[in-house]
Write a protein that holds these residues in place. Structure first.
Motif, PDB file in Angstrom:
ATOM      1  N   GLU A   1       0.852  -1.190   0.000  1.00 24.65           N
ATOM      2  CA  GLU A   1       0.000   0.000   0.000  1.00 24.65           C
ATOM      3  C   GLU A   1       0.888   1.240   0.000  1.00 24.65           C
ATOM      4  N   TYR A   2       0.551   2.213  -0.833  1.00 24.11           N
ATOM      5  CA  TYR A   2       1.384   3.425  -0.910  1.00 24.11           C
ATOM      6  C   TYR A   2       0.506   4.661  -1.003  1.00 24.11           C
ATOM      7  N   LEU A   3       1.101   5.792  -0.642  1.00 23.65           N
ATOM      8  CA  LEU A   3       0.419   7.072  -0.798  1.00 23.65           C
ATOM      9  C   LEU A   3       1.331   8.017  -1.562  1.00 23.65           C
ATOM     10  N   PHE A   4       0.790   8.590  -2.644  1.00 23.75           N
ATOM     11  CA  PHE A   4       1.482   9.666  -3.371  1.00 23.75           C
ATOM     12  C   PHE A   4       0.879  10.972  -2.888  1.00 23.75           C
ATOM     13  N   ILE A   5       1.721  11.931  -2.601  1.00 24.68           N
ATOM     14  CA  ILE A   5       1.248  13.258  -2.185  1.00 24.68           C
ATOM     15  C   ILE A   5       1.986  14.293  -3.021  1.00 24.68           C
ATOM     16  N   LEU A   6       1.278  15.335  -3.419  1.00 29.20           N
ATOM     17  CA  LEU A   6       1.933  16.482  -4.057  1.00 29.20           C
ATOM     18  C   LEU A   6       1.575  17.706  -3.236  1.00 29.20           C
ATOM     19  N   LEU A   7       2.601  18.413  -2.782  1.00 26.17           N
ATOM     20  CA  LEU A   7       2.346  19.667  -2.085  1.00 26.17           C
ATOM     21  C   LEU A   7       3.146  20.766  -2.758  1.00 26.17           C
ATOM     22  N   ALA A   8       2.829  22.004  -2.421  1.00 22.80           N
ATOM     23  CA  ALA A   8       3.446  23.139  -3.111  1.00 22.80           C
ATOM     24  C   ALA A   8       3.827  24.209  -2.101  1.00 22.80           C
ATOM     25  N   SER A   9       4.995  24.813  -2.337  1.00 22.52           N
ATOM     26  CA  SER A   9       5.541  25.757  -1.369  1.00 22.52           C
ATOM     27  C   SER A   9       6.102  26.991  -2.079  1.00 22.52           C
ATOM     28  N   PRO A  10       5.477  28.154  -1.894  1.00 23.98           N
ATOM     29  CA  PRO A  10       6.035  29.373  -2.493  1.00 23.98           C
ATOM     30  C   PRO A  10       7.428  29.599  -1.923  1.00 23.98           C
ATOM     31  N   SER A  11       8.404  29.807  -2.797  1.00 25.04           N
ATOM     32  CA  SER A  11       9.790  29.845  -2.334  1.00 25.04           C
ATOM     33  C   SER A  11      10.591  30.961  -2.967  1.00 25.04           C
ATOM     34  N   GLY A  12      11.534  31.458  -2.170  1.00 22.37           N
ATOM     35  CA  GLY A  12      12.541  32.406  -2.665  1.00 22.37           C
ATOM     36  C   GLY A  12      13.879  31.707  -2.701  1.00 22.37           C
ATOM     37  N   ALA A  13      14.925  32.371  -2.192  1.00 20.60           N
ATOM     38  CA  ALA A  13      16.273  31.802  -2.234  1.00 20.60           C
ATOM     39  C   ALA A  13      16.375  30.579  -1.326  1.00 20.60           C
ATOM     40  N   TYR A  14      17.074  29.524  -1.801  1.00 21.17           N
ATOM     41  CA  TYR A  14      17.264  28.317  -0.999  1.00 21.17           C
ATOM     42  C   TYR A  14      18.219  28.580   0.165  1.00 21.17           C
ATOM     43  N   PHE A  15      19.348  29.232  -0.157  1.00 15.03           N
ATOM     44  CA  PHE A  15      20.309  29.554   0.893  1.00 15.03           C
ATOM     45  C   PHE A  15      19.958  30.927   1.463  1.00 15.03           C
ATOM     46  N   PRO A  16      19.948  31.041   2.793  1.00 16.56           N
ATOM     47  CA  PRO A  16      19.539  32.308   3.409  1.00 16.56           C
ATOM     48  C   PRO A  16      20.333  33.504   2.872  1.00 16.56           C
ATOM     49  N   ALA A  17      21.602  33.296   2.503  1.00 14.31           N
ATOM     50  CA  ALA A  17      22.424  34.423   2.048  1.00 14.31           C
ATOM     51  C   ALA A  17      22.219  34.741   0.565  1.00 14.31           C
ATOM     52  N   GLY A  18      21.287  34.062  -0.122  1.00 10.02           N
ATOM     53  CA  GLY A  18      21.070  34.323  -1.547  1.00 10.02           C
ATOM     54  C   GLY A  18      22.115  33.629  -2.398  1.00 10.02           C
ATOM     55  N   VAL A  19      22.714  34.330  -3.380  1.00  6.89           N
ATOM     56  CA  VAL A  19      23.669  33.649  -4.265  1.00  6.89           C
ATOM     57  C   VAL A  19      25.126  33.855  -3.839  1.00  6.89           C
ATOM     58  N   LYS A  20      25.356  34.180  -2.604  1.00 13.82           N
ATOM     59  CA  LYS A  20      26.724  34.335  -2.106  1.00 13.82           C
ATOM     60  C   LYS A  20      27.484  33.010  -2.269  1.00 13.82           C
ATOM     61  N   PRO A  21      28.744  33.040  -2.711  1.00 12.69           N
ATOM     62  CA  PRO A  21      29.497  31.786  -2.815  1.00 12.69           C
ATOM     63  C   PRO A  21      29.580  31.068  -1.466  1.00 12.69           C
ATOM     64  N   VAL A  22      29.538  29.739  -1.537  1.00 13.35           N
ATOM     65  CA  VAL A  22      29.582  28.933  -0.317  1.00 13.35           C
ATOM     66  C   VAL A  22      30.994  28.403  -0.069  1.00 13.35           C
TER      67      VAL A  22
END
Ligand code: PLP
Ligand code: COI
Length: 369
Positions: free
Chosen positions: A164-185
């Motif tokens: 038995e399995y469950l597929f779920i699709l959810l959605a999340s409004p998003s901005g930058a993934y890294f808190p500092a934006g595109v600063k080199p890591v």
């Protein structure tokens, strides 16, 4: 281009308590990554012998899970990630969602889970994005991040595939993934931990891969780094990925710009951003290569000035430059710790394409509404 979907596959049951426009606007201010969710989700059940039910779009809410559900014990869980972008004409389009639908099934097969028809995956995306279109942010760098997942639901403690399995699709409004934006890591090359071994699950997007990465990520942070760089499990020499992203290196060879990314050996996740950047790099006149690259080569190519940039890529953060590398064998700095021109140009090219600001000559953007 539009997506091939079947509206009849998903029954629409709108939420009786969707957020008001004011509440939505408040929640969408500085969304960060993956912290807020839209009003709805899509769920689809599977049972052995019956196959997949008709999907249902309904109010976003907690799900009920038997404490014996096998996902909680043996970790049959996979997921995907892709994005929907507001287009200049007000339409909403997804970037290469069919590729995510395909990879979802590659992951399912590796985890002995049932494949989900691609049409169901895509119809779920269309239903959810259409219903929650007011949640798609408009600024460049912002998007609606779509998170499909599948988990094993059978209450049974025997070690075997769930029925038995469950597929779920959810959605999340998003901005930058890294808190500092595109600063080199700054990255830590992990000697103590590996992400994936030959014959394992490295090419699949299964939850356990990420659980196993957390202690290495914590170690990297303890070393003053933002992210971990993974080496191959056998030789502990070849560079594979950076955290949850693929990695690219930029060389200058006899006046030519060459972008290199580790080849797909079965232990790397075959990134859709990686594949797209290989194509875009070639179109920008760069040579693009998939091959093995060692840590020693990384360090010596930087010291000799042959390598000028390194950057990571993935759906969530698009392109993130690598500014500093730390390891037990020494540290080095890339492009003065700043974003280089190739990373910047590829990032802009890809973002412009995704936001509909440049021509989509590949047919990668799929209009949803
Ligand atoms: N590598 C890993 C381990 C990932 O989790 C991801 C994210 O999906 C990627 C690479 C990048 O893949 P994509 O470009 O398809 O998002
Ligand atoms: C990516 O999109 O690059 C990711 O790895 C997603 C992450 C949140 C798992």
């Amino acid at each position: 281009m539009s997506l091939t979907t079947n509206d009849a596959m998903i029954e629409i049951r709108p939420s009786a308590h969707a957020a008001s426009p004011e509440e939505r606007a408040k929640r969408m201010t500085n969304p960060g990554f993956g912290r807020i969710f839209t009003d709805h989700m899509v769920v689809v059940h599977y049972r052995d012998g019956q196959g997949w039910d008709r999907g249902v779009l309904r109010a976003y809410a907690p799900i009920e899970l038997d404490p014996a559900a096998s996902v909680l014990h043996y970790g049959q869980a996979i997921f995907e990630g892709f994005k929907a972008y507001k287009q200049p004409d007000g339409a909403i389009a997804c970037f290469r969602p069919e590729a995510n639908a395909r990879r979802f099934n590659t992951s399912a097969a590796r985890l002995a889970m049932p494949e989900l028809p691609e049409a169901t995956f895509l119809s779920a995306a269309k239903a959810l994005i259409t219903q929650d279109q007011a949640w798609v942010p408009g600024a460049v760098g912002e998007s609606l991040y779509m998170r499909p997942l599948m988990i094993a639901m059978e209450p049974a403690l025997g070690v075997r595939p769930s029925n038995e399995y469950l597929f779920i699709l959810l959605a999340s409004p998003s901005g930058a993934y890294f808190p500092a934006g595109v600063k080199p890591v700054t990255v830590w090359i992990s000697d103590d931990y590996v992400r994936a071994a030959p014959g394992g699950t490295g090419f699949a997007k299964c939850a356990g891969n990420y659980a196993a990465s957390l202690v290495a990520q914590r170690q990297a942070q303890g070393e003053g780094c933002d992210q971990v760089v993974w080496l191959d499990a056998i030789h502990r020499t070849y560079i594979e990925e950076m955290g949850g992203m693929n990695i690219f290196f930029v060389y200058q060879e006899k006046g030519e710009t060459v972008v290199v990314t580790p080849e797909l050996t079965g232990t790397l996740l075959p990134g859709i951003t990686r594949d797209s950047l290989l194509q875009l790099a070639r179109e920008q006149g760069f040579r693009a290569e998939e091959r093995k690259i060692t840590v020693d080569e990384w360090r010596s190519a930087i010291q000799e000035g042959r390598m000028t940039e390194a950057f990571a890529c993935g759906t969530a953060a698009v392109i993130t430059p690598v500014g500093h590398v730390k390891s037990r064998k020494g540290d080095w700095t890339i492009h003065n710790g700043e974003t280089g021109p190739v990373a910047a140009s590829l990032r802009e090219t890809l973002l412009n394409l995704q936001h509909g600001l440049s021509k989509d000559s590949h047919g990668w953007m799929k209009k949803i509404v």
